[in-house]
Each structure stands twice: as structure tokens, then as C-alpha cells.
Design an enzyme around this catalytic site. Structure first.
Site, short mmCIF file in Angstrom:
data_model
loop_
_atom_site.label_atom_id
_atom_site.label_comp_id
_atom_site.label_asym_id
_atom_site.label_seq_id
_atom_site.Cartn_x
_atom_site.Cartn_y
_atom_site.Cartn_z
N GLU A 138 45.23 -16.55 17.21
CA GLU A 138 44.94 -15.20 16.72
C GLU A 138 43.48 -14.79 16.91
OE1 GLU A 138 46.78 -17.34 14.94
OE2 GLU A 138 48.74 -16.36 14.82
N HIS A 169 54.19 -15.79 3.80
CA HIS A 169 54.71 -14.83 4.79
C HIS A 169 55.27 -13.57 4.14
CE1 HIS A 169 54.90 -18.75 6.91
NE2 HIS A 169 54.75 -18.07 8.01
#
Lengths: 326, 343
Positions: A56, A125
């Protein structure tokens, strides 16, 4: 003319149209474009559509570099939390260069990320972390709640000359809605009034907009007329529409899936307390997630989340139908 | 590197039983999606195909050693002695779950067995394991930490940053990179520069001046010997090792990702579903480590076919009991959601 699409396909339609319109738009991320027959690869080629490793910091950092060099990258991040791996790039790089360069460079990019997946995705998440970005000058934050807005806001995000965090709610993924054909742009900083009412204003975001509309329907049968406002973008935030509504109703309930002090609700409450105090007939009430890491187990997850019943109870409190308690 | 303890017959049979227990547990998890729809939520990842690597690695640990894993975390604690009933109850979100129903499949933890906590974020556990190894070094009692992660994680900054420090500080840790050929739905050669250039991923160790070795992770004895030597090296203060353990994930990355209302299930493996390469998957099945190890033990006379069948029956009963226990365990009190936010 309009056509019906699931929320997620409406986003897709906007990206495709923008890529057709402007060949500086790039689209990349993990686990996409891995085979030759994927539609994006087929349509736009592997220069513009690319799979990345799980990296990322590099993905977002490279988007910044490519944007400074003249492209308009859209980074597919899947889960909003994956941006946290690259927090520096999102918060302290992308939004800074415009100002630091004295207006010489621009960083037009879109960070596309799903959020709020309270479907058993547990502690890491499921977060609703949009408010984390809304106070960062230079960054724009988008949070659509309908398929049409999902399309129109994505198109606007790609054309915007600034870094945009585009947050789509995972629980809305397959929700269908009417989506305008062809080019369709929804301006940033313009809230939508989803339902008009005269007694109480509710401001809700993302998935909670439909919960608020459900509560409003229920309350209408009790004779309470609720106005439901969806800001659509957290930054810029359309405080004008919210204040106008509070001026009319005198009562405000804020609904947000984030935990209380990390919510957009708290920011909006501050704005209304400062600029709309004289309109208020009752204290502002916030319906947020409880301050917990989202639990895996279904009844626990449901318990910490805002829901229709909690919204109804909050509205009853501000109209005096139920006692106001801390 | 010094050789680890010789494996005797009992230890080999123990290893086989642990491999079978992991396989059976994961099969039961998978079947739950079909037999008890809605019981498992969110995203679940299975270790079938990794059993030899998991057991061969865990078997090298002493009682005080510790380990960290990934969201694909069911196998390690099973081999380490964690109660499968509590694990299944956790995966079902129940009160008697290993983490009281709050963590779920991706976040198993059993500190009493050296399993300190599991992150669901790719590569996030690598620095955690490295920090635990630092703690072990400070304590000075000869503890070692095993750090399990996937090939995909080695492209995160957290991997490079951690391995550099571990080598620099000579930390007592072994990095076991389980290379199953896929990062989620992406093939390794599509996302790894070493692989794309025809090299093994263990060459990454060179960048950090530590030993790097690539092994067949489907052979539990090879894994045991390699990881065992690395553990001995770490314990003696010589620092970390990177072991690339090659294997093939026999299930899809995880169950399908879908909002509530859509029944969850395990799709076909990506080789079939995405890349149209069923022959690749079939070949992998031929190399399935569990039947291969059974065959080897029987051929070597370490185990008779009858004994192997007895073990299989025992394991089936054990995992059936885990399923039953999980289903019968009640949901936690909702207020417990707030009980563990702070220590």
C-alpha cells in the site's frame, strides 16, 4: 434516461466512462488485471490498468508521484483499513504538496476503498474511518449512499484536481438503484435532502442513510415529521444545508456508523452548536457505534451498531416524547 | 547449522496425526458453510495444503517458544495443543470460543500456548513477531519466535523493515514464508520481482545479510530439519533465518466475499475459477502432503495401514466433537463487546 444498477456497478461505470474520456486516468491495485480477458485490461491495456503487489505504501505513494507527473490515478484499495498501512502517504503526503509547492503542483488521485463491512469481518476490516480524513486540509472525502451518487461522485472525484478518499459502504454493494445514463457528475459539497420534514433533522451518512429513512417512516406514523439529510461528501461538508434544516426543525439527530469521537457526527454537532445554537429547541443527539472494536459474533456486532430502533428512540428524545438522558 | 533432534517413530506418527487434525478441522470449517449456513460469517481462510509446513515447523518449538501467524491461522495452534473445540466455537462466534467470540477466524490467540495474537492485515504480524523476539532476547532465557506469513506479505514494507532489524540485532526468530503460489488471486510471478526473474523468494534474505533457504514445504521432515536448524541457530544467538516453504493452497483464498443475505461458500481454487488451469490444480492434488506422508510412513513401516485408519477415525471423532461443541455453545452476552476494549 436512467438504468438500474447495483451500487458497486455504478462506481465501475463511472471509472470506465472517465477512462474512456481521459486517457490520463489510470486504475490499479491488488488482485485486479491478472488475466488478459478482464474487461478493464481489454478496454484500456496494461499500461493504464495494472495489478500491484500487496504494497500500500508504494501503491499510494506511486499514485501521488504519477499524479504530480500529470496522470489521474485511481487506486483500488478494497478495504479502507488498508489505507492505514500507508497513513503517511494518505494524510501527510498526498494532501500537502499543493500547499507546500506554493500552488505549483497538483495531486489529482482517487483512493477507492470499501468500508463498514459489519458482516462478521470482525476487528480489522469493518471500520468506519472516513472522519479520520475529513479534517485533513487538502484531502476530499466522499461517502455515497445511493447508486446514482456512487456513479456521479466517482466521476467528480476523478476529475477533481485534489486527492480524494472515495469510501463506498460494503453493505451497500449489491443495493440496486436508478443510475443516470452516460456522463453524470454529482458536485462535491452539496448535501442531498432524502426526505423532507418539519419536526426533526437527521443527518446520516453511507449505510445509515437508509436506516434513517426507515426510522423516519416509522416516526411518520407517530406524527413526527423527520427531514433526512445525506451530506454525500464529508469534505467539503455542506453545513449550509444542515443549518438551514435545523433552522426549520429546531432539532438534530446525527447518525454515524463510526465510534462516537471518531465520527463525522461529532464534527457536525460542533458546527451546529456553534452556528445554529439559537435554532435548537433540544440538545443534539448522536447515534453512533458504541466505542468498541467491532466484535465477530453476530449479536455483539449488531449491539454495537447504530440501527433503526436507536434512531427512532433518539428522535423521540429530541421531540420530548421520551425523557432526555445523558 | 546444527541438526535438530532426530525424529523417532512416535514423533513421526505424532506429526502425521497433527497434519490430519489440521486437514480434518479445515474440512469441517468448510463443510459448515454448507451444512450449517450462516453459522460462519465474514472471511475464513483454510490451511489445507500447508499441513506439512505447519507441523514440521511447530514441531521444532520448545515449551517456552512463541509464534505468530496470519489470518490463515487455524493450523498452528492445533499443532501446538490448542483445544479445537474452543477454536471451532470461536469461528462460530460463540461464548466458549478461544477469543470469546470477539475475534473470529482471522484473529485466533492462545497466549498460554505461545500464540500471542493474530493480525488480519497482511504482513502486520511480521514486526509483532520481531518484537516478541526482541523481548525474548532481552529476557535471555533462550526462547525463539517463529513468524509465519505468506509470499504476498514479503512485498510489504513491514517485511523489509523487520528483517533488517532482526538481522541487525541478531534476534532469535525464524521467518517462515509459506509460498503457496498465490497472493489472494494473484500469481506470485505477477507480483514478485524475484519470482518474475526466475529466482526463489528466499533470495530476499541476502538483502538483510541473513541465511535464506527454499524448501519443499510439503515434506514435513524437510521442514522440520530446516526450520529446526534455523531455530537452533536463533537460540544460540546467531540471529534470524528466512525459510521459503513452498506448497500449494488446496482451497480458494477464502470463502466468497458478499454482503449479508448472500449465502457464503468456498469457490473453486483460483487456478480453476480464474486462470482456467484445472491441470495445475490436479497436479497439486497429486502432491497433497497429507496422504503423501501417510503413504511414506506406511511404506517405511513406521505405521501400519490399520494404525493409520485408527488415527483417522480418532481425528474424525475429535473434530466432529469440535463442531458439535461449537454449535451448542451459546452466543456471548452482547455487553461483552465492551468488556475487553481496554485492559
Amino acid at each position: 434516461m436512467a438504468h438500474e444498477l447495483p451500487f458497486i456497478a455504478a462506481i465501475d461505470e463511472a471509472i470506465r466512462l472517465e477512462m474512456e474520456r481521459d486517457d490520463t486516468v489510470l486504475y490499479f491495485g491488488q488482485n485486479m488485471a491478472t488475466t488478459e480477458n478482464e474487461p478493464y485490461v481489454d478496454a484500456f491495456g496494461k499500461d493504464r490498468v495494472r495489478v500491484t503487489p500487496i504494497s500500500e505504501t508504494a501503491e499510494i505513494g506511486m499514485a501521488i508521484g504519477a499524479a504530480m507527473a500529470g496522470f489521474r490515478p485511481v487506486v483500488e484499495l478494497y478495504m479502507a483499513e488498508f489505507m492505514l498501512v500507508a497513513m503517511d502517504q494518505v494524510i501527510n503526503e498526498a494532501p500537502r504538496f499543493r500547499a507546500m509547492s506554493g500552488g505549483q503542483v497538483k495531486v489529482p488521485l482517487v483512493l477507492k476503498a470499501g468500508f463498514g463491512f459489519t458482516a462478521g469481518w470482525a476487528g480489522q476490516h469493518t471500520g468506519t474511518i472516513g472522519a479520520m480524513f475529513m479534517g485533513v486540509p487538502g484531502l476530499k472525502v466522499v461517502m455515497p449512499s445511493t447508486a446514482a451518487d456512487a456513479k456521479g461522485l466517482m466521476a467528480t472525484a476523478i476529475r477533481d484536481d485534489n486527492p480524494v478518499v472515495y469510501l463506498h459502504h460494503y453493505l451497500l454493494t449489491l443495493e440496486h438503484g436508478e443510475v443516470p445514463d452516460g456522463e453524470y457528475l454529482v458536485p462535491f459539497g452539496e448535501a442531498a435532502i432524502r426526505r423532507e420534514g418539519s419536526d426533526v433533522t437527521i443527518v446520516a451518512t453511507g449505510w445509515t442513510v437508509d436506516r434513517a429513512l426507515g426510522a423516519a417512516e416509522q416516526l411518520a406514523s407517530e406524527g413526527i415529521q423527520v427531514e433526512v439529510i445525506d451530506p454525500r461528501t464529508l469534505a467539503p461538508l455542506d453545513t449550509h444545508t444542515i443549518l438551514e434544516s435545523v433552522d426549520k426543525t429546531g432539532r438534530l439527530v446525527l447518525v454515524d456508523q463510526a465510534t462516537r469521537h471518531a465520527s463525522a457526527a461529532t464534527v457536525i454537532a460542533g458546527e451546529v452548536a456553534e452556528h445554529g445554537f439559537s435554532s435548537l429547541k433540544a440538545p443534539i443527539v448522536q447515534v453512533t457505534a458504541l466505542d468498541a472494536t467491532i466484535p465477530y459474533s453476530e449479536p455483539l456486532e449488531a449491539w454495537v451498531m447504530p440501527n433503526e430502533d436507536k434512531i427512532v428512540a433518539a428522535v423521540q428524545r429530541v421531540v420530548g416524547a421520551a425523557p432526555v438522558t445523558a | 547449522m546444527s541438526a535438530p533432534v532426530e525424529l523417532d517413530r512416535d514423533r513421526l506418527v505424532w506429526m502425521y496425526e497433527q497434519m490430519l487434525r489440521i486437514r480434518e478441522f479445515e474440512e469441517r470449517v468448510k463443510r459448515t458453510f454448507i451444512e450449517h449456513p450462516g453459522v460462519i460469517r465474514g472471511h475464513t481462510h483454510l490451511a489445507d495444503g500447508a499441513e506439512a509446513s505447519i507441523v514440521g515447523s511447530i514441531a521444532t518449538l520448545g515449551p517456552q517458544d512463541q509464534f505468530f501467524a496470519t489470518y490463515r491461522c487455524h493450523g498452528y495452534p492445533l499443532a501446538r495443543g490448542t483445544d479445537p473445540k474452543a477454536m471451532m466455537a470461536e469461528i462460530y462466534g460463540r461464548k466458549d470460543g478461544l477469543c470469546k467470540g470477539i475475534g473470529g477466524s482471522m484473529h485466533l490467540a492462545d497466549p498460554s500456548n505461545g500464540f500471542l495474537g493474530t493480525s488480519g492485515i497482511v504482513a502486520a504480524g511480521i514486526p509483532h513477531a520481531t518484537g516478541a523476539a526482541w523481548a525474548a532476547q532481552i529476557r535471555g532465557q533462550g526462547q525463539v519466535v517463529l513468524c509465519f506469513f505468506g509470499d504476498g506479505a514479503s512485498k510489504q514494507g513491514a517485511f523489509s523493515e523487520s528483517l533488517n532489524i532482526a538481522s541487525l540485532w541478531k534476534l532469535p526468530i525464524v521467518y517462515v514464508m509459506e509460498n503457496n503460489g498465490y497472493n489472494v488471486h494473484t500469481r506470485t510471478e505477477q507480483e514478485d520481482a524475484n519470482r518474475a526473474h526466475g529466482e526463489d523468494l528466499s533470495v530476499k534474505a541476502r538483502a538483510f545479510s541473513m541465511p535464506g533457504v527454499t524448501i519443499d514445504g510439503r515434506d514435513p521432515i524437510v521442514v522440520y530439519e530446516t526450520v529446526g536448524a534455523a531455530v537452533a541457530r536463533a537460540r544460540s544467538g546467531e540471529g534470524p533465518t528466512l525459510v521459503e516453504s513452498q506448497m500449494y493452497r488446496l482451497s480458494a483464498h477464502g470463502n466468497i466475499i458478499a454482503p449479508p443475505g448472500v449465502p457464503l461458500h468456498f469457490p473453486e481454487h483460483e487456478a480453476i475459477e480464474k486462470f482456467g488451469a484445472p491441470e495445475e490444480y490436479e497436479a497439486a492434488l497429486q502432491g497433497d502432503p497429507v496422504p503423501a506422508f501417510r503413504g511414506r510412513l506406511v511404506a517405511d513401516g513406521a505405521l501400519t495401514a490399520d494404525e493409520a485408519d485408527t488415527i483417522a477415525a480418532r481425528v474424525r471423532d475429535e473434530m466432529q466433537a469440535a463442531v458439535t461443541f461449537g454449535l451448542e455453545s451459546p452466543f456471548p452476552a452482547v455487553e461483552s463487546a465492551l468488556e475487553f476494549v481496554y485492559a
